[in-house]
Design an enzyme around this catalytic site. Structure first.
Site, PDB file in Angstrom:
ATOM      1  N   LEU A  33       0.818  -1.215   0.000  1.00  0.00           N
ATOM      2  CA  LEU A  33       0.000   0.000   0.000  1.00  0.00           C
ATOM      3  C   LEU A  33       0.855   1.271   0.000  1.00  0.00           C
ATOM      4  O   LEU A  33       1.894   1.330   0.650  1.00  0.00           O
ATOM      5  CB  LEU A  33      -0.927  -0.015   1.223  1.00  0.00           C
ATOM      6  CG  LEU A  33      -1.836  -1.245   1.336  1.00  0.00           C
ATOM      7  CD1 LEU A  33      -2.689  -1.161   2.591  1.00  0.00           C
ATOM      8  CD2 LEU A  33      -2.720  -1.401   0.090  1.00  0.00           C
ATOM      9  N   HIS A  34       0.366   2.258  -0.732  1.00  0.00           N
ATOM     10  CA  HIS A  34       1.039   3.555  -0.793  1.00  0.00           C
ATOM     11  C   HIS A  34      -0.017   4.655  -0.632  1.00  0.00           C
ATOM     12  O   HIS A  34      -1.208   4.348  -0.429  1.00  0.00           O
ATOM     13  CB  HIS A  34       1.828   3.704  -2.097  1.00  0.00           C
ATOM     14  CG  HIS A  34       1.018   3.380  -3.330  1.00  0.00           C
ATOM     15  ND1 HIS A  34      -0.095   4.104  -3.699  1.00  0.00           N
ATOM     16  CD2 HIS A  34       1.153   2.402  -4.252  1.00  0.00           C
ATOM     17  CE1 HIS A  34      -0.587   3.600  -4.806  1.00  0.00           C
ATOM     18  NE2 HIS A  34       0.140   2.552  -5.161  1.00  0.00           N
ATOM     19  N   HIS A  37      -3.422   4.317  -2.271  1.00  0.00           N
ATOM     20  CA  HIS A  37      -4.399   3.446  -1.603  1.00  0.00           C
ATOM     21  C   HIS A  37      -4.996   4.152  -0.384  1.00  0.00           C
ATOM     22  O   HIS A  37      -6.190   4.039  -0.110  1.00  0.00           O
ATOM     23  CB  HIS A  37      -3.728   2.148  -1.122  1.00  0.00           C
ATOM     24  CG  HIS A  37      -3.186   1.294  -2.220  1.00  0.00           C
ATOM     25  ND1 HIS A  37      -1.848   1.093  -2.415  1.00  0.00           N
ATOM     26  CD2 HIS A  37      -3.821   0.570  -3.183  1.00  0.00           C
ATOM     27  CE1 HIS A  37      -1.658   0.288  -3.442  1.00  0.00           C
ATOM     28  NE2 HIS A  37      -2.836  -0.045  -3.942  1.00  0.00           N
ATOM     29  N   LYS A 150      -5.876   6.032 -11.614  1.00  0.00           N
ATOM     30  CA  LYS A 150      -4.624   5.774 -12.337  1.00  0.00           C
ATOM     31  C   LYS A 150      -4.834   4.570 -13.264  1.00  0.00           C
ATOM     32  O   LYS A 150      -4.387   4.547 -14.389  1.00  0.00           O
ATOM     33  CB  LYS A 150      -3.475   5.501 -11.361  1.00  0.00           C
ATOM     34  CG  LYS A 150      -2.150   5.730 -12.023  1.00  0.00           C
ATOM     35  CD  LYS A 150      -1.071   4.748 -11.770  1.00  0.00           C
ATOM     36  CE  LYS A 150      -1.404   3.386 -11.371  1.00  0.00           C
ATOM     37  NZ  LYS A 150      -0.514   2.327 -11.847  1.00  0.00           N
ATOM     38  N   GLN A 154      -9.327  -0.014 -15.952  1.00  0.00           N
ATOM     39  CA  GLN A 154      -9.921  -0.903 -14.942  1.00  0.00           C
ATOM     40  C   GLN A 154     -11.156  -0.254 -14.322  1.00  0.00           C
ATOM     41  O   GLN A 154     -12.183  -0.901 -14.096  1.00  0.00           O
ATOM     42  CB  GLN A 154      -8.866  -1.194 -13.872  1.00  0.00           C
ATOM     43  CG  GLN A 154      -9.397  -1.905 -12.647  1.00  0.00           C
ATOM     44  CD  GLN A 154      -8.279  -2.294 -11.700  1.00  0.00           C
ATOM     45  OE1 GLN A 154      -7.617  -3.299 -11.898  1.00  0.00           O
ATOM     46  NE2 GLN A 154      -8.043  -1.504 -10.659  1.00  0.00           N
ATOM     47  N   SER A 187       2.427   0.482  -7.085  1.00  0.00           N
ATOM     48  CA  SER A 187       3.240  -0.521  -6.381  1.00  0.00           C
ATOM     49  C   SER A 187       4.439  -0.913  -7.228  1.00  0.00           C
ATOM     50  O   SER A 187       5.489  -1.281  -6.706  1.00  0.00           O
ATOM     51  CB  SER A 187       2.398  -1.751  -6.068  1.00  0.00           C
ATOM     52  OG  SER A 187       1.293  -1.357  -5.278  1.00  0.00           O
TER      53      SER A 187
HETATM   54  O1  PAF Z   1      -5.980  -2.434  -8.967  1.00  0.00           O
HETATM   55  C1  PAF Z   1      -5.713  -3.477  -8.326  1.00  0.00           C
HETATM   56  O2  PAF Z   1      -4.965  -3.447  -7.335  1.00  0.00           O
HETATM   57  C2  PAF Z   1      -6.310  -4.799  -8.792  1.00  0.00           C
HETATM   58  O3  PAF Z   1      -6.404  -4.856 -10.168  1.00  0.00           O
HETATM   59  C3  PAF Z   1      -7.674  -5.123  -8.136  1.00  0.00           C
HETATM   60  C4  PAF Z   1      -8.733  -4.092  -8.503  1.00  0.00           C
HETATM   61  C5  PAF Z   1      -7.505  -5.166  -6.627  1.00  0.00           C
HETATM   62  C6  PAF Z   1      -8.149  -6.498  -8.618  1.00  0.00           C
HETATM   63  O4  PAF Z   1      -7.247  -7.504  -8.289  1.00  0.00           O
END
Ligand code: PAF
Length: 282
Positions: A33-34, A37, A150, A154, A187
């Protein structure tokens, strides 16, 4: 903070919170985590909400020659950070808890978003992301899920799958957090050698330069993308893509576009980095 290593225990705890009329805010992560997050965790903070963070390095979203094995795993420091933030529940499952049989299970595919941009060079990546997100949302059943912008593709993919599968959850995108020199927090920045780290902010500067040209009225997107690509190549980066698309659905930008996003993916000294910048045209 209660740490759950299996979904039954998390499910039980959340059922109890629901009886107390509390809402659930969910932040899915792969750990290490940074500050990006932590921004999500803070965004989710409300007096009527319990926050659930998941940490799971999802094997399904990594290609065969990708960095699954060496992806940074720092559960102890992650736990300390989340405890400091007052997070109520951490779900850190084993692979077996989520994939009792990884080879024979349901996959979720959103072809029109999953096959473009990063999906071109990472063919199964978004099937892996979509599949794990549906599983996690089914386990946590949050009112709201928080995602970093970022990873904009997704974010759009998950927004779309929630609509397509009639899932009753609000998807909130949170702004990218950057280092003082502009590099987007990730990360994977941990992989960069000191010399690669010095070069990496060129990605941000290139996006800013393209944005400046859009502000100045340039609308030849092909030209802008060619210039951006050249700028990155001149800094020793291998450019996977440098594209300008519509923010709402990632379709290609054209003269009718109202809000666009410049999206970039490069490989710098074997590390894949992505970033983006939004610009409102009208
Ligand atoms: O962005 C991420 O860290 C991953 O793609 C996620 C959304 C946790 C799914 O594994």
């Amino acid at each position: 903070m209660i740490v759950h290593s299996n979904h039954h225990s998390l499910h039980q705890a959340l059922t109890a919170h629901r009886k107390d009329n509390l809402l659930v805010g969910f932040i899915p992560t792969m750990g290490h985590l940074h500050a990006g997050h932590i921004a999500l965790v803070r965004h989710a903070q409300r007096s009527d909400t319990v926050r659930v963070v998941s940490i799971f390095v999802n094997p399904l979203q990594f290609g065969q020659n990708e960095d699954y094995a060496r992806y940074p795993r720092t559960i102890e420091t992650d736990c300390a950070l989340l405890t400091q933030e007052g997070v109520e529940h951490l779900y850190a499952p084993s692979t077996n808890d989520l994939y009792p049989n990884i080879h024979h299970h349901t996959r979720i595919n959103i072809p029109h978003i999953g096959a473009i941009l990063c999906g071109r060079s990472r063919p199964n990546h978004f099937v892996g992301v979509a599949t794990i997100i549906v599983k996690l949302l089914n386990i946590v059943r949050p009112e709201t899920v928080f995602l970093g912008k970022k990873d904009y593709q997704q974010f759009i993919l998950i927004t779309q799958l929630v609509i397509d599968l009639c899932m009753d959850v609000k998807v909130v995108g949170v702004e990218t957090v950057r280092e003082s020199d502009g590099l987007a927090l990730s990360s994977r920045n941990a992989y960069l050698s000191p010399s690669a780290r010095r070069i990496a902010p060129v990605i941000y500067r290139t996006l800013v330069d393209t944005q400046k040209q859009l502000k100045a009225g340039e609308r030849n997107f092909t030209l802008l993308c060619a210039q951006g690509t050249k700028q990155l190549q001149n800094a020793d980066m291998t450019v996977d893509y440098y594209e300008i698309r519509n923010t709402n659905d990632l379709s290609e930008a054209n003269s009718q576009s109202t809000e666009v996003i410049i999206l970039v993916a490069v490989v710098l000294a074997q590390t894949r980095l992505i970033d983006n910048m939004i610009y409102r045209l009208t």
